[in-house]
Write an enzyme that holds these catalytic residues in place. Structure first.
Site, PDB file in Angstrom:
ATOM      1  N   LYS A  37       1.184  -1.414  -0.005  1.00 36.05           N
ATOM      2  CA  LYS A  37       0.042  -0.029   0.244  1.00 36.05           C
ATOM      3  C   LYS A  37       0.536   1.604  -0.391  1.00 36.05           C
ATOM      4  O   LYS A  37       0.183   2.254  -0.584  1.00 36.05           O
ATOM      5  CB  LYS A  37      -1.181  -0.303   1.261  1.00 36.05           C
ATOM      6  N   ASP A  69     -10.043   2.994   1.512  1.00 38.62           N
ATOM      7  CA  ASP A  69     -10.041   2.154   2.741  1.00 38.62           C
ATOM      8  C   ASP A  69     -10.618   3.523   4.119  1.00 38.62           C
ATOM      9  O   ASP A  69     -12.413   3.200   4.926  1.00 38.62           O
ATOM     10  CB  ASP A  69      -8.949   1.823   3.808  1.00 38.62           C
TER      11      ASP A  69
END
Ligand SMILES: NC(=O)c1ccc[n+]([C@@H]2O[C@H](COP(=O)([O-])OP(=O)(O)OC[C@H]3O[C@@H](n4cnc5c(N)ncnc54)[C@H](OP(=O)(O)O)[C@@H]3O)[C@@H](O)[C@H]2O)c1
Length: 282
Positions: A66, A103
């Site tokens: 990420k 997210d």
């Protein structure tokens, strides 16, 4: 022609993203395939270049890529810059790529969907790895009364608290073995307590928080997305708090990713039903 999507992770076998997106594509009548790709760190740049060359329509990015993917992309959208992590890659004409983060917005969208506002609330957040630190940044910019960051490695929590305090938010760090009395008192005082550690991933894991951390009137959100009810959610319900699990965040980050890739709204109900079929029925 079949549109191609994929998730890059290492490992990635456990990912539920293919299940969610396949259900949504089927429901909306989209001819698309979504692949799980186990990409070791040393192959990340090559895998991204191959995705561009193959005309991939969209990527999800998961642990451990990420952060590592960020310098490989043409542009970082504000959502990912704020979170310090990318979980969605958008492909533009000419081979250009944009990194987004859904997210954080997925987590807050799920709270919104349950009628829970974070503005003016005291928040205790356990865990400041990739997900926890992104959520901490999200809380700090949403008008909370205070944020206490609890982390096993205290220095990481202290550094993040220093960074976020500089924005004017009331952010503190708290030692966290859960057995520390100070940790239980801090969580008990919070209106919203969040578990963003990995504790709960295994069915026999204990609650992420010490006994005596929860009370009626609190919202306890365990972001760990698993099939079993976590001990954290069980303890929260037993103490009269409202417990939320990681499924809502998972669904909403996927729906936001789909909107970035296609400009369309996802069929959340179809995704939710697919999660239930995959065993995440709560
Ligand atoms: N629902 C969703 O959509 C969603 C999305 C993203 C992530 N997640 C979940 O969020 C969790 C964290 O993911 P991540 O990517 O942030 O992982 P990560 O970067 O590896 O961070 C792990 C965190 O857990 C803490 N930790 C690890 N073992 C611990 C233990 N035994 N006791 C207390 N704390 C411990 C770590 O503390 P140290 O800093 O001390 O190591 C760190 O804060 C995972 O369960 C993941 O599945 C859910």
């Amino acid at each position: 022609m079949t549109e191609r999507f994929a998730i890059f992770g290492h490992p990635v076998a456990h990912s539920l993203s293919p299940v969610l997106h396949a259900a949504n594509f089927a429901s909306l009548g989209i001819d698309a395939a979504y692949a799980k790709m186990d990409v070791p760190p040393e192959d990340l740049a090559g895998a991204l270049a191959a995705a561009v060359a193959d005309g991939c329509r969209g990527l999800n990015i998961t642990v451990p890529h990420k952060q590592a993917i960020m310098p490989l992309l043409s542009r970082i959208a504000p959502s990912a810059a704020r979170a310090g992590a990318v979980n969605v890659v958008e492909f533009l004409p000419g081979g250009r790529t944009v990194g987004h983060n859904t997210d954080v917005d997925g987590f807050f969208a799920d709270l919104d969907a349950h009628g829970i506002s974070v503005s003016g609330r005291r928040v205790a957040l356990a865990g400041c790895g990739g997900a926890g630190s992104a959520l901490a940044r999200g809380f700090a910019e949403r008008g909370i009364a205070s944020l206490a960051i609890l982390n096993r490695s205290f220095e990481k929590a202290a550094a993040l608290a220093r960074e976020l305090s500089a924005t004017g938010a009331d952010v503190s760090a708290c030692p966290f073995p859960p057995s520390a009395p100070e940790a239980a008192e801090t969580v008990l005082a919070a209106d919203i307590a969040v578990n963003a550690t990995v504790v709960g991933l295994k069915p026999d894991d204990p609650s992420a928080f010490a006994p005596g951390s929860f009370r009626p009137g609190q919202t306890v959100y365990d972001i760990v997305p698993v099939a079993h009810e976590t001990a954290t959610c069980r303890a929260a319900r037993a103490a009269g708090a409202a417990a939320m699990d990681g499924r809502g965040m998972l669904l909403r980050q996927a729906a936001l990713a789909f909107r970035i890739w296609t400009g369309r709204d996802a069929d959340i109900d179809a995704m939710s039903a697919a999660l239930a079929r995959a065993g995440l029925s709560g």
